[in-house]
Structures are given as structure tokens and as C-alpha cells.
Design a protein around this motif. Structure first.
Motif, short mmCIF file in Angstrom:
data_model
loop_
_atom_site.label_atom_id
_atom_site.label_comp_id
_atom_site.label_asym_id
_atom_site.label_seq_id
_atom_site.Cartn_x
_atom_site.Cartn_y
_atom_site.Cartn_z
N SER A 375 0.85 -1.18 -0.15
CA SER A 375 -0.03 -0.13 0.09
C SER A 375 0.85 1.44 0.07
CB SER A 375 -0.94 0.04 1.36
OG SER A 375 0.02 0.08 2.41
N PHE A 376 0.18 2.30 -0.23
CA PHE A 376 0.88 3.74 -0.23
C PHE A 376 0.42 4.59 1.08
CE2 PHE A 376 2.03 2.37 -4.59
CZ PHE A 376 3.23 2.49 -4.49
N LEU A 377 1.03 5.06 1.70
CA LEU A 377 0.57 6.25 2.61
C LEU A 377 1.05 7.49 1.74
CD1 LEU A 377 -0.72 7.29 5.29
CD2 LEU A 377 1.40 7.24 6.29
N LYS A 405 4.93 7.16 1.34
CA LYS A 405 5.91 5.94 1.90
C LYS A 405 5.24 4.62 1.40
CE LYS A 405 6.76 8.52 6.28
NZ LYS A 405 6.81 8.22 7.62
N ARG A 406 5.91 3.82 1.31
CA ARG A 406 5.44 2.56 0.79
C ARG A 406 5.01 1.87 2.22
NH1 ARG A 406 6.63 0.38 -4.34
NH2 ARG A 406 8.14 1.80 -5.28
N GLU A 434 -0.63 1.99 -11.48
CA GLU A 434 -0.19 3.32 -12.11
C GLU A 434 0.15 4.40 -11.12
OE1 GLU A 434 -0.13 4.04 -15.16
OE2 GLU A 434 -1.07 2.13 -16.25
N LEU A 435 -0.48 4.29 -10.02
CA LEU A 435 0.14 5.28 -8.86
C LEU A 435 1.49 5.09 -8.55
CD1 LEU A 435 -0.70 7.28 -6.46
CD2 LEU A 435 -1.68 5.58 -5.27
N GLY A 436 1.74 3.83 -8.24
CA GLY A 436 3.11 3.61 -7.66
C GLY A 436 4.05 3.97 -9.05
N GLY A 455 11.85 11.62 6.07
CA GLY A 455 11.39 10.28 6.18
C GLY A 455 10.56 10.04 5.00
N TRP A 456 9.82 11.12 4.35
CA TRP A 456 9.04 11.02 2.99
C TRP A 456 9.46 10.88 2.03
CZ3 TRP A 456 3.44 10.24 3.86
CH2 TRP A 456 3.13 10.46 5.45
#
Length: 491
Positions: A375-377, A405-406, A434-436, A455-456
């Protein structure tokens, strides 16, 4: 040149008890080193950490326009620390900046004009020497223009999304095509009416609103049921796909199977019969096809320009004068948009309606035994900016800056509380990929020093702008109109 030093004879080592091999090594003269005529500066050089690729510049420039503070921030990334010979110059038209360092130059087109009236040298911070430079340029409003008013207007700041029902109804012979191969999947004219759906929570709102059946109490029972069923959105109904009608929401069309062609349907997905490109998913609850906008293109019949009848001169009956019928313009290629723009539209919708800036995004792929999945935050740090990059030759682009962040996501356990400052967002698996891809690729446009923050990871997601609306069906501006619109947005 002096002779090499002499070596002791082998007999000198007899009392030491050494082996013959060691004695042989000790008594063998060392070879004389060859003379060096000139020093080789590459002889002991290490492989450079970042060797330049072919045609790659040693200077990377990136600029972004922040409307609310009326400032253009310019980032310059150099391969070596800057010196007093490093120069930055604003071109005379106020649209471009050129940075020169160690005999190499790079130029970037700014997102907006910041000055005019001759070349101007820009002040570069002197100390401490650094490979990364940051310059802030103030916007300049032209006399007699209202650029800032236009860019800051509510209409421009709105979450602009093409292909709404109203614009498609204005179109002529609107057709839907596979984005990959451009084959027709909804023939032109098959849809008689495009209907906008309200907010995605419309069904819940309708349950509250329709505590009784309005407007049809005077009808007989069977007539009343028929009238309500025709609405499609009545409280007593679920949304049902209707032949000849397309229901339109932010990211998809709901269509009846009979209005489509060239679509292969399975239990979980819809694919183009010609190229197998994913198109959407079956909506069994609505008895129709849910077609995703990021997988398609839209076409419409252009309106002939200058379609005015000319009077014909009189002629004898024996002569025939060919009629000067207006020529029909060639059909336009289907218009389509990058998936990341539809992603931005979804996030902006949630920002406006849920008042959150952080999103935990995961795919809708089924999770076996509640196992976690990638997922992505996302943190929508700057929802609206214009950027340009020396790496990309495109015109300045509207986008949102996203910190990300992953992470991993798993279905919540029963009774597990939700995070108040994060919105969980589920994307189709293809859109999640596609987002990644968009987040990673956008980092290539940023200087290395601007790709991370506390950290981001830092990325950009392009968003729709006013000129994208011109691509909608039925509204095709001429080249001059499109150029004027671009100038209005960027000059």
C-alpha cells in the motif's frame, strides 16, 4: 639513472636456515620501474559515483509556482559545488532562467512570467558552497491583466474533471473507444443521454430525503411503480443501467451491455475484445458495465467551421454548376488522459468532501486469510501548483505535490478503531499500479536534494487543468483558441 642496488649472494643466507625458494626471491634483482614523462591524473582515479549518461546535462533545474504566496521557487542541482563563476540569469522575456556552471548551461521555462525588460543576473547564495541552489523569484503582474485573479479564482481552483454528463450531452455523435487500440466500444450515437450522478454517497442521502414517495401519490399503484422505476435514482430503487442512457460519475460510466460492442466480460473484469486491454468491471447490482474513464478515449463529430451557404449564380438550364457543399472536417482522434490525472481528481474530491490530506491507498485485489498487501501512505502536501523541469521539455504542468511512503495494508480486525487523520482509499489493482509508477517516475523530474523530506518520498501527480476541458466531447476549440487559453493560464 643510477643502477639498481646490488643483492647479497646466496651463501650469505646459509646460516639462516631459509628454504631455497625464499633465498631465490631474496637474491633476484627487482625490475627497474619505467620512467614517467608526465603524471596521469586518471591513474589512481576512482570510478565516479554518478557518471553522466550520453547527452545528460550536469545541471538539473526544477521550478514550481505557489500561487498563494505568489512566488516561483527555482531549484538547481549541480554535480560539483558552486563557485563565484556559477551564474544564473533571467532571460529578457521573463519566462526562462539559464544557469551556467563550469562551462555547462541549462535552461528552464518558468511556470509563469516573473519579470521583463532585459536580461537580469540573479543573486546566488555565496556561503556555504553547495551542489544545491535555491532561488525565489517574485511574480510580476502585467499592466492591464488579471493573471493572479484568474489563477486564484474559484473556477480555476475547482477540481476540474472532463467528461461530465453536461459536456457529453453537448457533444455530437459521442463515441467511446478503447484507449489502447482505439477500437469503438460504444458506437457514436448509441447513448442518447448522459446523466450525472450526484455525490458518491447519494444513495444514503436519498434514503433520508425520500421518507415517502414524492409526486406520485395521486397515481394508481401500477402507474406509480412505473414512474418511480423510470427515475433510476429513486429511494425505492437501486441504480439500474438503462439502454440508451449512461450514468456518469467522477471516474466511470455505467452502461447497458446492449449499448456496448467489442467487450469481453468475465465475472470480475471487462476487456477489449481486440487488444485485451482492461476496460472496467461488471456491475451486477446495476445490471450493467462499469467502464473506467482512465481506460478509454472519447470522440465526437466536430462541427464544421464556417458552415454558411453561398448564393449560386444563375446559369442556363443546359449548364450544371456543382454545389459548394461545406466540407466535413476530418474526425478527431479520441481524447484520453493519463491515469494519474484521474487519481488526482479522486484525491482532490476526498480533500474537498472528507477534509483530510492523508490517504492510505491499497488495491482491491482480494486478500487471502487477511494477509497484508502493499500500500501507499499519501500526504497531499500541496494540492495545487505549476511546475517545470529541465529534464522534461513539456510546457509548465499543473500538479499536486505528494509526500508518500510504502506501507502494507490488511483488512481491519473487528472492533479495530479507524485513524481519524487518514482516509482509507481502495483503487482497482491496475490503477494502484499506475499510482506507484507515476510517483516513482515523477521523482526523476526533481533534483536529488528535493526527492525526500523528513522520512517521506516526494512525488508529483499531474491534475486536470482548464485546457483539458477543451478535450471533452462536443467542445473542440481551434488551434488559435487553444493557444490563447494556454497563454491565459501560463503567461
Amino acid at each position: 639513472m643510477s643502477p639498481p642496488p646490488s643483492t647479497l649472494p646466496a651463501s650469505a643466507y646459509d646460516d639462516l636456515g631459509l628454504s631455497q625458494e625464499v633465498v631465490k626471491i631474496a637474491t633476484t634483482p627487482k625490475p627497474t620501474p619505467s620512467p614517467i614523462a608526465a603524471p596521469n591524473i586518471l591513474q589512481d582515479a576512482q570510478e565516479p559515483e554518478g557518471r553522466l549518461a550520453m547527452n545528460e546535462s550536469s545541471i538539473t533545474l526544477y521550478a514550481e509556482l505557489l500561487l498563494h504566496i505568489r512566488t516561483v521557487t527555482l531549484f538547481a542541482s549541480l554535480r560539483t559545488v558552486h563557485t563565484h563563476e556559477t551564474k544564473a540569469r533571467l532571460d529578457s522575456d521573463g519566462h526562462s532562467v539559464t544557469v551556467t556552471h563550469e562551462g555547462t548551461s541549462a535552461t528552464i521555462r518558468l511556470p509563469v512570467q516573473v519579470g521583463a525588460g532585459g536580461d537580469a543576473a540573479l543573486s546566488i547564495p555565496g556561503d556555504p558552497p553547495s551542489k544545491d541552489l535555491t532561488l525565489r523569484l517574485q511574480m510580476e503582474e502585467k499592466e492591464g491583466t488579471d493573471l493572479l485573479g484568474t489563477l486564484l479564482s474559484e473556477e480555476h481552483k475547482a477540481n476540474i474533471v472532463p467528461w461530465d454528463g453536461a459536456s457529453l450531452n453537448d457533444g455530437k455523435a459521442v463515441g467511446v473507444h478503447c484507449k489502447s487500440c482505439q477500437e469503438v466500444i460504444v458506437p457514436p450515437g448509441a447513448i442518447r443521454q448522459w446523466r450525472d450522478l450526484p455525490n458518491e454517497n447519494w444513495a444514503e442521502m436519498m434514503d433520508f430525503w425520500h421518507c415517502h414517495k414524492p409526486d406520485e401519490h395521486h397515481l394508481h399503484d401500477h402507474t406509480q411503480k412505473d414512474a418511480i422505476s423510470k427515475k433510476g435514482y429513486a429511494a425505492s430503487n437501486r441504480l439500474q443501467a438503462t439502454e440508451g442512457i449512461s450514468f456518469v460519475d467522477l471516474a466511470s460510466f455505467l452502461l447497458k451491455d446492449e449499448d456496448c460492442k467489442g467487450i469481453e466480460a468475465s465475472d470480475t473484469s471487462l476487456h477489449c475484445a481486440h487488444c485485451k486491454h482492461i476496460l472496467g468491471t461488471p456491475d451486477t447490482a446495476a445490471s450493467g458495465h462499469r467502464i473506467w474513464k482512465w481506460c478509454i478515449g472519447i470522440s465526437s463529430a466536430p462541427t464544421p467551421a464556417g458552415n454558411h451557404e453561398q448564393p449560386q449564380p444563375s446559369a442556363p438550364e443546359s449548364e450544371t454548376i456543382p454545389s459548394s457543399a461545406p466540407s466535413t472536417p476530418a474526425p478527431r482522434a479520441p481524447a484520453s488522459f493519463a491515469p494519474q490525472k484521474w487519481i488526482s481528481a479522486r484525491l482532490l474530491f476526498l480533500i474537498e468532501n472528507q477534509n483530510v490530506r492523508k490517504f492510505h491507498v491499497h488495491s482491491d485485489a482480494p486478500s487471502l486469510h487477511n494477509e497484508s498487501m502493499p500500500s501507499f501512505l499519501l500526504w497531499a502536501f500541496t494540492p495545487d501548483l505549476f511546475f517545470s523541469s529541465s529534464i522534461d521539455s513539456r510546457e509548465p504542468t499543473r500538479a499536486m505535490k505528494v509526500f508518500w511512503k510504502r506501507q502494507t495494508w490488511a483488512p481491519p480486525e473487528p472492533g479495530e478503531p479507524e485513524k481519524a487523520d487518514e482516509e482509507e482509499v481502495e483503487f482497482p489493482e491496475e490503477l494502484f499500479e499506475e499510482l506507484g509508477k507515476a510517483l516513482v517516475e515523477s521523482q526523476e523530474l526533481l533534483p536529488a536534494s528535493a526527492r525526500r523530506f523528513q522520512g517521506w518520498e516526494v512525488g508529483l501527480l499531474e491534475r486536470f487543468d482548464v485546457e483539458d476541458v477543451r478535450k471533452r466531447a462536443g467542445v473542440h476549440a481551434g488551434d488559435d483558441d487553444e493557444f490563447a487559453l494556454q497563454q491565459m493560464a501560463l503567461d
